[in-house]
Design a protein around this motif. Sequence first.
Motif, short mmCIF file in Angstrom:
data_model
loop_
_atom_site.label_atom_id
_atom_site.label_comp_id
_atom_site.label_asym_id
_atom_site.label_seq_id
_atom_site.Cartn_x
_atom_site.Cartn_y
_atom_site.Cartn_z
N GLU A 95 41.84 37.07 45.63
CA GLU A 95 41.41 35.28 45.09
C GLU A 95 42.27 35.93 44.04
O GLU A 95 42.00 36.35 42.90
CB GLU A 95 40.27 35.26 45.64
CG GLU A 95 40.19 34.30 45.10
CD GLU A 95 38.13 33.83 45.30
OE1 GLU A 95 37.85 32.56 45.67
OE2 GLU A 95 37.64 34.49 45.38
N THR A 96 42.28 35.08 43.23
CA THR A 96 42.69 34.84 41.64
C THR A 96 41.93 33.57 41.06
O THR A 96 42.58 32.22 41.48
CB THR A 96 43.96 34.67 41.26
OG1 THR A 96 44.76 35.79 42.46
CG2 THR A 96 44.75 35.62 40.05
N TYR A 97 41.48 33.68 39.76
CA TYR A 97 41.62 32.52 39.40
C TYR A 97 40.95 32.99 37.67
O TYR A 97 41.22 33.95 37.04
CB TYR A 97 40.07 31.50 39.69
CG TYR A 97 38.72 33.22 39.78
CD1 TYR A 97 38.10 33.48 39.15
CD2 TYR A 97 38.76 33.58 41.42
CE1 TYR A 97 36.57 34.12 38.95
CE2 TYR A 97 37.06 34.80 41.20
CZ TYR A 97 37.08 34.81 40.07
OH TYR A 97 35.67 35.71 40.30
N TYR A 98 40.74 31.98 36.92
CA TYR A 98 40.89 32.16 35.11
C TYR A 98 39.65 32.41 34.98
O TYR A 98 38.61 31.56 34.56
CB TYR A 98 41.49 31.96 34.19
CG TYR A 98 43.17 32.01 34.75
CD1 TYR A 98 43.77 33.08 34.13
CD2 TYR A 98 43.89 31.34 35.64
CE1 TYR A 98 44.84 34.08 33.97
CE2 TYR A 98 45.02 31.45 36.29
CZ TYR A 98 46.00 32.66 34.99
OH TYR A 98 47.13 32.69 35.67
N ILE A 99 39.36 33.32 33.57
CA ILE A 99 37.26 32.82 33.11
C ILE A 99 37.84 32.71 31.60
O ILE A 99 39.04 33.70 31.00
CB ILE A 99 36.94 33.59 33.22
CG1 ILE A 99 36.36 34.08 34.49
CG2 ILE A 99 35.67 34.14 32.15
CD1 ILE A 99 35.03 35.31 35.18
N GLY A 100 37.69 31.06 31.26
CA GLY A 100 37.55 31.23 29.52
C GLY A 100 38.90 30.51 29.34
O GLY A 100 39.14 29.75 30.38
N LYS A 101 39.43 30.32 28.10
CA LYS A 101 40.24 28.96 28.00
C LYS A 101 41.82 29.63 27.21
O LYS A 101 41.70 30.75 26.34
CB LYS A 101 40.02 27.81 27.64
CG LYS A 101 40.77 26.33 27.36
CD LYS A 101 40.28 25.56 27.06
CE LYS A 101 40.88 23.92 27.02
NZ LYS A 101 40.75 23.26 26.45
#
Length: 394
Positions: A95-101
């Motif tokens: 599972e891959t997701y991003y934290i921050g922008k």
Amino acid sequence: MKKFFIIVIFVGLLFVTIVFGFKKYGLYVMSNKINTIVLSKEGNDFKRKLLPKAETGFATPEDGKDYRIFNHNQAWFEQQITEGRVERWTQRTSETYYIGKGSSAKAMTHPITLNAYFLKNTTETNKTVIIAHGFGLSGDKYGAWGKMYYDLGYNVLLPDARAHGKSEGNYISFGLQEKDDYTNKQGWIEQVIEKIGPDSEIYLHGGSMGAATMMMVAGEAVPANVKLLIEDCGYADLNIPFRHLKGTILSKLEGQNGAYKFKRNLAGLNLNVPIDEQDINYLFDRFLHVFNERYELAENDRDVLASVSAVQAMNTTALPVLFIHGQSDALVPFKETTETLINSKQSNRNNARYEEYFPANANHGAAIKVDYETYKSKIQAFIAHHTQLIGEQQ
């Protein structure tokens, strides 16, 4: 006296400030709650309360005249699980997701294990139907569809989508990452080919979110073993169901007399704070922003819903597709959705063959309960016709 009025005005202004601050805080808390309900596994119990009963593995007379057949078939499949006749397949993925922008965003990747239920037909066959379930549900809740295909002579594989059922994963991406669980090297399609044999014929079937996911799968470069797709009440992109879902969720969150409100206790005072249209838009925009930031989908938050698109996949697929959609669907409205999907044939670069079955009185996910025999025979005829065409071309 003048001093008294000044004190009263001051206290009044202070109270108004507190109330408005409280409202802003309440909206922020509510937006987090909505994001949890919609986007994470944690909210799956609440999701099931939002869905029509037609899609949750149990049918009532309101779902159609054949609801008893549906309930019998669902119970039959669950009994096969209980008696150990259903195999459990697993898939290791991530599972891959991003934290921050932006440039400071950090990619988070976690290994996860996915679960699927496999029922091998007692009649030896190389034909397997892979069924993708809907939003907030699980593969075993689509057992009635599994029993239908089993009776037609096929093996059946019913995966739990990531962050659903017994599959691991924290977040739901409405087909964006779920499609990869079918097409990767350890995915469900490759597992069928490996375990059933290289001559496997694979038919894809999806309902609701599972239908949109399977349409996205059909737009990928799938093995030649995959012969066709049956999609039942899937969305063209996320715009239509999310407009509906926004209203449904908010109405569940302490809505009264058509006005959205939330009640909280503040310093011993019971406050009933009204939420206007601007506040609702704030909640929805917060949701879009979180979803966009998590998957880095678009520069504009409001472009996110169109970027998770089944209709784009329908522009590229070479598979024959049977579109099933109840004309009384209140969750993924029939007319706007089906027009978009059917019109995609005009721009399909592979001249894919489309067929349609649109029962008049079926709500979301209920076509199988409105007229079971017609539903089954339409699918059986579609498979027979197109597998024969494929055989003639080979």
